[in-house]
Design a protein around this motif. Structure first.
Motif, PDB file in Angstrom:
ATOM      1  N   HIS A 158       0.903  -1.160  -0.002  1.00 23.03           N
ATOM      2  CA  HIS A 158       0.237  -0.009   0.161  1.00 23.03           C
ATOM      3  C   HIS A 158       0.786   1.294  -0.345  1.00 23.03           C
ATOM      4  O   HIS A 158       1.913   1.066   0.521  1.00 23.03           O
ATOM      5  CB  HIS A 158      -0.803   0.120   1.296  1.00 23.03           C
ATOM      6  CG  HIS A 158      -2.031  -0.745   1.047  1.00 23.03           C
ATOM      7  ND1 HIS A 158      -3.286  -0.489   1.681  1.00 23.03           N
ATOM      8  CD2 HIS A 158      -2.312  -2.088   0.742  1.00 23.03           C
ATOM      9  CE1 HIS A 158      -4.120  -1.192   1.380  1.00 23.03           C
ATOM     10  NE2 HIS A 158      -3.692  -2.265   0.962  1.00 23.03           N
ATOM     11  N   THR A 159       0.246   2.322  -0.438  1.00 23.04           N
ATOM     12  CA  THR A 159       0.941   3.742  -0.132  1.00 23.04           C
ATOM     13  C   THR A 159      -0.078   4.638   0.550  1.00 23.04           C
ATOM     14  O   THR A 159      -1.347   4.488   0.397  1.00 23.04           O
ATOM     15  CB  THR A 159       1.249   4.092  -1.494  1.00 23.04           C
ATOM     16  OG1 THR A 159       2.377   5.316  -1.400  1.00 23.04           O
ATOM     17  CG2 THR A 159       0.163   4.499  -2.683  1.00 23.04           C
TER      18      THR A 159
ATOM     19  N   ILE B  22      -0.896  -0.718  -4.101  1.00 18.47           N
ATOM     20  CA  ILE B  22       0.011  -0.440  -5.365  1.00 18.47           C
ATOM     21  C   ILE B  22       0.422  -1.900  -5.878  1.00 18.47           C
ATOM     22  O   ILE B  22       0.577  -2.621  -5.148  1.00 18.47           O
ATOM     23  CB  ILE B  22       0.942   0.374  -5.368  1.00 18.47           C
ATOM     24  CG1 ILE B  22       1.909  -0.037  -3.898  1.00 18.47           C
ATOM     25  CG2 ILE B  22       0.517   1.683  -4.798  1.00 18.47           C
ATOM     26  CD1 ILE B  22       3.188   0.902  -3.744  1.00 18.47           C
TER      27      ILE B  22
END
Length: 143
Positions: free
Chosen positions: A71-72, A85
């Motif tokens: 994740h971001t 992502i």
């Protein structure tokens, strides 16, 4: 600093020489301890790519949870939100990291409570073929 690495070895037929390829290393991985009833945990690590070619972290697996996603954090509508992502880029001869407040792992559906001091087996899979298996410590986050 702990390092875990897996190098690819190429073997040719008959008595040809053995060529060792540069390998990605996973540095100082850890999972954030969560309450026993938590259905998601966060994970972090650093990566070093000594190769002349870029690479990417494309998958992380573990037997102790249903799934792991990369994740971001991104601003959407004036609010900071997490979003998955497909990969974490690793530049040639460079570094990348998963850290609090930035890109990180989300570990969904832990099959048991993971407490400070325990170790969790995880496999980090990279686009160029390396698979690095690491015993990742669970830690309390000091903040």
């Amino acid at each position: 600093m702990k390092r875990f690495a897996l190098g690819a070895v190429v073997l040719s037929c008959w008595a040809a020489p053995v060529l060792a390829a540069a390998s990605v290393s996973v540095e100082e991985p850890w999972l954030r301890e969560a309450p026993p009833t938590a259905r998601v945990l966060a994970g972090y690590a650093g990566f070093r790519n000594p190769s002349d070619q870029e690479d990417a972290l494309i998958e992380v697996t573990t037997e102790v949870a249903d799934r792991v996603e990369i994740h971001t954090m991104a601003m959407r509508g004036g609010v900071m939100r997490m979003q998955p992502i497909p990969f974490l880029a690793l530049p040639a001869k460079g570094k990348a990291s998963l850290e609090p407040g930035g890109a990180h792992l989300m570990i969904y559906g832990p099959k048991r409570a993971l407490r400070d001091g325990q170790k969790v087996p995880m496999t980090f899979v990279f686009r160029r073929g390396a698979k690095v298996r690491v015993e990742v410590p669970v830690r309390k986050y000091p903040g």
